[in-house]
Design a protein around this motif. Sequence first.
Motif, PDB file in Angstrom:
ATOM      1  N   HIS A 105       0.907  -1.158   0.000  1.00 25.24           N
ATOM      2  CA  HIS A 105       0.000   0.000   0.000  1.00 25.24           C
ATOM      3  C   HIS A 105       0.940   1.200   0.000  1.00 25.24           C
ATOM      4  O   HIS A 105       1.526   1.520   1.033  1.00 25.24           O
ATOM      5  CB  HIS A 105      -0.871  -0.008   1.256  1.00 25.24           C
ATOM      6  N   GLU A 108       1.578   3.842   2.589  1.00 21.94           N
ATOM      7  CA  GLU A 108       2.233   3.377   3.831  1.00 21.94           C
ATOM      8  C   GLU A 108       3.673   3.060   3.459  1.00 21.94           C
ATOM      9  O   GLU A 108       4.042   1.912   3.297  1.00 21.94           O
ATOM     10  CB  GLU A 108       1.495   2.142   4.342  1.00 21.94           C
ATOM     11  N   ARG A 168      -3.209   3.581  -2.015  1.00 20.80           N
ATOM     12  CA  ARG A 168      -3.311   2.216  -1.492  1.00 20.80           C
ATOM     13  C   ARG A 168      -3.366   1.179  -2.633  1.00 20.80           C
ATOM     14  O   ARG A 168      -2.727   0.144  -2.570  1.00 20.80           O
ATOM     15  CB  ARG A 168      -4.592   2.136  -0.658  1.00 20.80           C
ATOM     16  N   HIS A 207       3.707  -2.351   6.528  1.00 19.06           N
ATOM     17  CA  HIS A 207       2.532  -1.483   6.383  1.00 19.06           C
ATOM     18  C   HIS A 207       2.486  -0.440   7.503  1.00 19.06           C
ATOM     19  O   HIS A 207       3.346  -0.399   8.380  1.00 19.06           O
ATOM     20  CB  HIS A 207       1.250  -2.329   6.453  1.00 19.06           C
ATOM     21  N   VAL A 208       1.425   0.381   7.463  1.00 18.35           N
ATOM     22  CA  VAL A 208       1.161   1.365   8.515  1.00 18.35           C
ATOM     23  C   VAL A 208      -0.326   1.250   8.859  1.00 18.35           C
ATOM     24  O   VAL A 208      -1.158   1.111   7.963  1.00 18.35           O
ATOM     25  CB  VAL A 208       1.491   2.805   8.036  1.00 18.35           C
ATOM     26  N   GLU A 296       2.934  -3.652  11.036  1.00 17.52           N
ATOM     27  CA  GLU A 296       2.164  -2.410  10.903  1.00 17.52           C
ATOM     28  C   GLU A 296       2.732  -1.367  11.849  1.00 17.52           C
ATOM     29  O   GLU A 296       2.579  -1.468  13.072  1.00 17.52           O
ATOM     30  CB  GLU A 296       0.689  -2.666  11.273  1.00 17.52           C
TER      31      GLU A 296
HETATM   32 ZN   LIG Z   1      -1.440  -1.575   4.482  1.00 19.70          ZN
END
Ligand SMILES: [Zn+2]
Length: 625
Positions: A105, A108, A168, A207-208, A296
């Motif tokens: 994404h 992120e 994203r 990711h975030v 994340e």
């Molecule tokens: Zn993500």
Amino acid sequence: MKSLHIVVLWGLLAAWGLLAGANPLSSPLLAEQTGFVQSGPYAEVVRYCHGLQRSHPASVKCFNMGVTAQGRDIKAMVVSKSGVLSAKVAKQQKVPVVLVIGGTHSGEIDGKDAGLMLMRDLLADANPNNPLHQMVVLFVPVFNVDGHEKRSKYSRPNQNGPLETGQRTTALRINLNRDWMMAQADETKAMLSLVQQWDPLVTLDLHVTDGLRFRHDVSVSMSSHYATDPVIQREATRLLQGTLRQLRHMGHEPLGFYPQLKDVNDPSLGVIVEADAPRFSHVYASLRNRWGFLIENHAWSPYAERVVTNKNTLLAFFRLIAEMRSELVHSADQADAQNQLLAGREIPMMWVNAVDIDPSQSVPHVELKGFRYEVFQNAPVVGGRGIVYDTTQAEMWSVPFYNQLLPIPESTIKLPQGGYVVPTEWTGLVKPLLIHHGIRFARITKDQVNQNLEVMRVRPQDVVYDADSFQGKQRTSVSGSWRLEKLDVMKGSLFIPIKQPKALLAAHLFEPAAPDSLSSWGVFNTAYETSDYVADHRELELIRMMHAENPLIRQLYGDALAAQLPSIRQKYEDLLNTDESFRLDQQARIDFWMSFLPSQDPDLFKYPIARTSFLFGQRDMAWQK
Ligand SMILES: [Zn+2]
């Protein structure tokens, strides 16, 4: 003077540029140059990838792993100080391969900058304990390159920097971290090829989070319960716990699960862990008998801190993998061998949180580092419930922790003894996926008539279509059971043996009960669509004739049906007398009579894939792998 200044300035810039191209160590990333206010464009990744290879030709290979939907090259780097830069040699010498994915994404984007910085620093680090001596890192700085280049200041409204980020989804609006099973995107196909070629032991997807406010800076989660071999689950827990321990030593506040509030407007009601599906990279890794982790970062931490968190998380994993390398390689081999023995075994295909099965169960509590918050019953401006966080006031939350996942009993299936058969007409859709996933299969080269196959015939009420489109597909829930029938298998059909290391992955593609099976993604929906039908008036005419034993029925449908008519009428009368709902349901009464007529399409509501309890004759098979 002025012109001389310009010449000198140009000279300096050119020298800096040349130097930058030749040695990336002297040209910090845009993120570093700007104090992590900004993150660079994709051109910087391309420059860095080639620059690191030029600086460390014996330890880095920069290459194109594929092309995006908009025609951009997707860069990947092989990084290792083990002397191994090829997939084949890594396999032969049992050097663990770790796949690190940034920018799935691409809003992120922490993983891109953190990964590039970490690779640069580890390559320059002469310490003999450097984990790069013990492994190959396969680093994809940005998986979703088209999304990365669609930059905006407004892509990530729940995230604290960098200034501009990408999107994203891909240019075709596919979410790549829901595409691992269906591989609709060119980017996913390229990633699966990379996975086939390198067979990574561990996949780390960076990711975030999407917005929850608390003080934990990173969450690391896994879904190893999908794996059938306990050795995968055991090592996954060791990897997770070991990484969390190291991160705490480094001063971080990690969580070992992805936190979701049970009620987004009230943290006191608890935190719930979701059962992810194989469409996610970390679950997909479990289906391959390997290890996958979803990492994340916390969206509201400043970008500078998030990049450090990401670097440290990768480093913690690298150190642990280097330490555990022999056990991991051995366990993966063992799980591959175990997967060859799954024939006839009962395994669950889908999990849910235990609270969805029994909402009244008692749950443990978890301590979370949160903030003071206020829940509104009548929120300002918009009314209704809402929440406001006061991020100046730290607060501990002790809240219910819904962390128990259970298999759904109805999703448990008994795997076939032989394998799956894909009829010729469906091979165009199915074969490319078998190749993307590295599943072993054979083409049947001669018609095989009258075979005993397991077939799933479903009732119309057991096919339930989702109302909304997801990833451009109409997802479908199909339930039924396998029963023996005599069927012809035509030349050109495919046979997928269950005896293979990818047995679990194959079952997840072909068993309708699996959450990301081809059936669940609606690939076989035409099997349940009625295209021809008997007109209402003709149905009534035929039913009247059958009821009256009209000789025309014998002419139309033959002696066998004509002979049955008295008993059919008797059954009908019995039903009318004993079943009130049947008596009141005109359609059920019509369906009763029409079900005896051979005009019904025998393939309607038949799930197209069949199963076998045997292997086909080896002479009539062309193995593809
Ligand atoms: Zn993500």
